[in-house]
Design a protein around this motif. Structure first.
Motif, PDB file in Angstrom:
ATOM      1  N   GLY A 102       0.715  -1.357   0.176  1.00 24.83           N
ATOM      2  CA  GLY A 102      -0.022  -0.101   0.320  1.00 24.83           C
ATOM      3  C   GLY A 102       1.022   1.626   0.110  1.00 24.83           C
ATOM      4  N   TYR A 103       1.711   1.221   0.679  1.00 24.19           N
ATOM      5  CA  TYR A 103       2.390   2.099   0.819  1.00 24.19           C
ATOM      6  C   TYR A 103       3.324   2.024  -0.638  1.00 24.19           C
ATOM      7  CZ  TYR A 103       6.724   5.582   1.521  1.00 24.19           C
ATOM      8  OH  TYR A 103       7.986   5.936   1.798  1.00 24.19           O
ATOM      9  N   GLY A 104       3.880   2.002  -1.408  1.00 28.73           N
ATOM     10  CA  GLY A 104       4.141   1.111  -2.541  1.00 28.73           C
ATOM     11  C   GLY A 104       3.626   1.812  -3.470  1.00 28.73           C
ATOM     12  N   CYS A 105       2.744   1.494  -3.348  1.00 30.83           N
ATOM     13  CA  CYS A 105       1.349   2.633  -4.357  1.00 30.83           C
ATOM     14  C   CYS A 105       1.024   4.110  -4.113  1.00 30.83           C
ATOM     15  CB  CYS A 105       0.220   1.630  -3.911  1.00 30.83           C
ATOM     16  SG  CYS A 105      -0.216  -0.089  -4.870  1.00 30.83           S
ATOM     17  N   TYR A 106       1.303   3.892  -3.283  1.00 34.21           N
ATOM     18  CA  TYR A 106       1.189   5.671  -2.968  1.00 34.21           C
ATOM     19  C   TYR A 106       1.916   6.171  -3.372  1.00 34.21           C
ATOM     20  CZ  TYR A 106       0.712  10.488   0.027  1.00 34.21           C
ATOM     21  OH  TYR A 106       0.510  10.975   0.331  1.00 34.21           O
ATOM     22  N   ILE A 107       3.397   5.790  -2.620  1.00 31.56           N
ATOM     23  CA  ILE A 107       4.198   7.200  -2.775  1.00 31.56           C
ATOM     24  C   ILE A 107       5.052   6.775  -4.535  1.00 31.56           C
ATOM     25  CG2 ILE A 107       5.469   6.939  -0.732  1.00 31.56           C
ATOM     26  CD1 ILE A 107       7.500   4.704  -2.165  1.00 31.56           C
ATOM     27  N   SER A 108       4.623   5.217  -5.277  1.00 27.96           N
ATOM     28  CA  SER A 108       5.043   4.920  -6.970  1.00 27.96           C
ATOM     29  C   SER A 108       3.547   6.059  -7.498  1.00 27.96           C
ATOM     30  CB  SER A 108       5.101   4.392  -6.932  1.00 27.96           C
ATOM     31  OG  SER A 108       4.504   3.461  -6.921  1.00 27.96           O
ATOM     32  N   LYS A 109       2.683   6.537  -6.847  1.00 31.48           N
ATOM     33  CA  LYS A 109       1.563   6.348  -7.673  1.00 31.48           C
ATOM     34  C   LYS A 109       1.786   8.127  -9.090  1.00 31.48           C
ATOM     35  CE  LYS A 109      -0.828  10.495  -4.954  1.00 31.48           C
ATOM     36  NZ  LYS A 109      -1.812  10.416  -4.191  1.00 31.48           N
ATOM     37  N   ASN A 110       3.307   8.684  -9.187  1.00 34.22           N
ATOM     38  CA  ASN A 110       3.350   9.482 -10.271  1.00 34.22           C
ATOM     39  C   ASN A 110       4.631   9.477 -10.485  1.00 34.22           C
ATOM     40  OD1 ASN A 110       0.959  11.016  -9.247  1.00 34.22           O
ATOM     41  ND2 ASN A 110       1.892  12.237  -7.696  1.00 34.22           N
ATOM     42  N   TRP A 111       4.883   8.287 -10.388  1.00 31.78           N
ATOM     43  CA  TRP A 111       6.308   7.889 -11.377  1.00 31.78           C
ATOM     44  C   TRP A 111       5.961   7.493 -12.601  1.00 31.78           C
ATOM     45  CZ3 TRP A 111       9.461   3.751  -7.906  1.00 31.78           C
ATOM     46  CH2 TRP A 111      10.066   3.958  -6.670  1.00 31.78           C
ATOM     47  N   ASN A 112       6.883   7.515 -13.085  1.00 31.12           N
ATOM     48  CA  ASN A 112       7.035   8.156 -14.387  1.00 31.12           C
ATOM     49  C   ASN A 112       6.621   6.168 -14.996  1.00 31.12           C
ATOM     50  OD1 ASN A 112       7.085  10.874 -14.624  1.00 31.12           O
ATOM     51  ND2 ASN A 112       9.082  10.797 -14.920  1.00 31.12           N
ATOM     52  N   ALA A 113       6.682   6.100 -15.989  1.00 36.13           N
ATOM     53  CA  ALA A 113       6.333   5.048 -16.418  1.00 36.13           C
ATOM     54  C   ALA A 113       7.530   4.688 -17.723  1.00 36.13           C
ATOM     55  CB  ALA A 113       4.682   4.125 -17.488  1.00 36.13           C
ATOM     56  N   ILE A 114       7.872   4.399 -18.100  1.00 36.96           N
ATOM     57  CA  ILE A 114       9.193   4.386 -18.918  1.00 36.96           C
ATOM     58  C   ILE A 114       9.718   2.478 -19.812  1.00 36.96           C
ATOM     59  CG2 ILE A 114      10.315   6.247 -18.041  1.00 36.96           C
ATOM     60  CD1 ILE A 114      12.813   4.503 -17.715  1.00 36.96           C
TER      61      ILE A 114
ATOM     62  N   LYS B  16      14.317  10.698  -7.938  1.00 33.95           N
ATOM     63  CA  LYS B  16      15.431   9.486  -7.456  1.00 33.95           C
ATOM     64  C   LYS B  16      15.175   8.593  -8.100  1.00 33.95           C
ATOM     65  CE  LYS B  16      17.703   7.299  -4.056  1.00 33.95           C
ATOM     66  NZ  LYS B  16      17.491   6.566  -2.421  1.00 33.95           N
ATOM     67  N   PRO B  17      15.654   8.623 -10.103  1.00 33.93           N
ATOM     68  CA  PRO B  17      15.924   8.086 -11.035  1.00 33.93           C
ATOM     69  C   PRO B  17      16.643   6.449 -10.637  1.00 33.93           C
ATOM     70  CG  PRO B  17      16.641   9.718 -11.425  1.00 33.93           C
ATOM     71  CD  PRO B  17      16.418  10.170  -9.764  1.00 33.93           C
ATOM     72  N   SER B  18      17.054   6.293  -9.838  1.00 34.64           N
ATOM     73  CA  SER B  18      18.141   4.991  -9.430  1.00 34.64           C
ATOM     74  C   SER B  18      16.651   3.689  -8.487  1.00 34.64           C
ATOM     75  CB  SER B  18      19.100   5.211  -9.087  1.00 34.64           C
ATOM     76  OG  SER B  18      18.477   5.622  -7.433  1.00 34.64           O
ATOM     77  N   GLU B  19      16.168   4.464  -8.311  1.00 30.55           N
ATOM     78  CA  GLU B  19      14.692   3.515  -7.755  1.00 30.55           C
ATOM     79  C   GLU B  19      13.884   3.387  -8.897  1.00 30.55           C
ATOM     80  OE1 GLU B  19      13.181   6.054  -4.614  1.00 30.55           O
ATOM     81  OE2 GLU B  19      14.513   5.631  -3.272  1.00 30.55           O
ATOM     82  N   ALA B  20      13.665   1.968  -9.578  1.00 32.60           N
ATOM     83  CA  ALA B  20      12.351   1.619 -10.332  1.00 32.60           C
ATOM     84  C   ALA B  20      11.989   0.677  -9.901  1.00 32.60           C
ATOM     85  CB  ALA B  20      12.976   1.841 -11.989  1.00 32.60           C
ATOM     86  N   VAL B  21      10.217   0.563  -9.973  1.00 34.30           N
ATOM     87  CA  VAL B  21       9.619  -1.499  -9.863  1.00 34.30           C
ATOM     88  C   VAL B  21       9.354  -1.622 -11.179  1.00 34.30           C
ATOM     89  CG1 VAL B  21       9.520  -1.054  -7.396  1.00 34.30           C
ATOM     90  CG2 VAL B  21       8.068  -0.275  -9.207  1.00 34.30           C
ATOM     91  N   VAL B  22       9.314  -2.820 -11.419  1.00 31.72           N
ATOM     92  CA  VAL B  22       8.137  -3.240 -13.014  1.00 31.72           C
ATOM     93  C   VAL B  22       7.134  -3.443 -12.336  1.00 31.72           C
ATOM     94  CG1 VAL B  22       8.085  -5.342 -14.583  1.00 31.72           C
ATOM     95  CG2 VAL B  22      10.811  -5.273 -13.604  1.00 31.72           C
ATOM     96  N   GLU B  23       6.784  -3.727 -11.034  1.00 32.05           N
ATOM     97  CA  GLU B  23       5.185  -3.999 -10.500  1.00 32.05           C
ATOM     98  C   GLU B  23       4.707  -3.061  -9.714  1.00 32.05           C
ATOM     99  OE1 GLU B  23       1.360  -3.866 -11.039  1.00 32.05           O
ATOM    100  OE2 GLU B  23       2.566  -5.369 -12.664  1.00 32.05           O
TER     101      GLU B  23
END
Length: 143
Positions: free
Chosen positions: A4-16, A97-104
């Protein structure tokens, strides 16, 4: 909670797009409560991506490392297939912090829904017991 925390903080992350460097189906053997040996599966992946003209390598599939025989097993097989076909995947990158990324991000996954439902259910049960306890104490004081 971590999902849940991960979904919240990554909701505005860029999909690339990202190139898969390595993908495999990771397995975990364990004994169930009846003493039978079982196996569950999870994706194990590393990928390369370019963000603001800098190349990064990531290996985080999701916010939590978990194993199952359905959703994650299928995801792992899809990653291996995409690697074999040299197809790109989409990842989510933290613009701050572009070094942080997740696939899912797992915001729409069955695991997230199960954890959310379980959390709400447990919170409801605990709330009922607390309310009953407080109500019984108040009743004793008034008598």
């Amino acid at each position: 909670m971590k999902i849940g925390y991960g979904c919240y903080i990554s909701k505005n992350w860029n999909a690339i797009p990202a190139k898969i460097i390595h993908a495999e189906v990771d397995s975990l053997k364990y004994q169930d409560t009846n003493g039978r040996w079982k196996t569950s599966y999870s994706p194990k992946v590393s990928y390369e991506y370019n963000y603001n003209d800098t190349v990064y390598v990531g290996n985080r599939y999701s916010w939590v490392k978990s194993y199952d025989n359905d959703e994650l097993h299928d995801a792992a097989k899809r990653l291996v297939y995409r690697k074999q076909k040299e197809k790109e995947i989409t990842i989510f990158v933290n613009p701050a912090k572009p070094s942080e990324a997740v696939v899912e991000r797992m915001c729409d996954s069955g695991a997230f829904k199960s954890y959310t439902f379980g959390g709400v259910f447990i919170f409801s049960i605990v709330s009922i017991f607390i309310a009953a306890f407080l109500f019984s104490r108040r009743k004793r004081r008034n008598h």
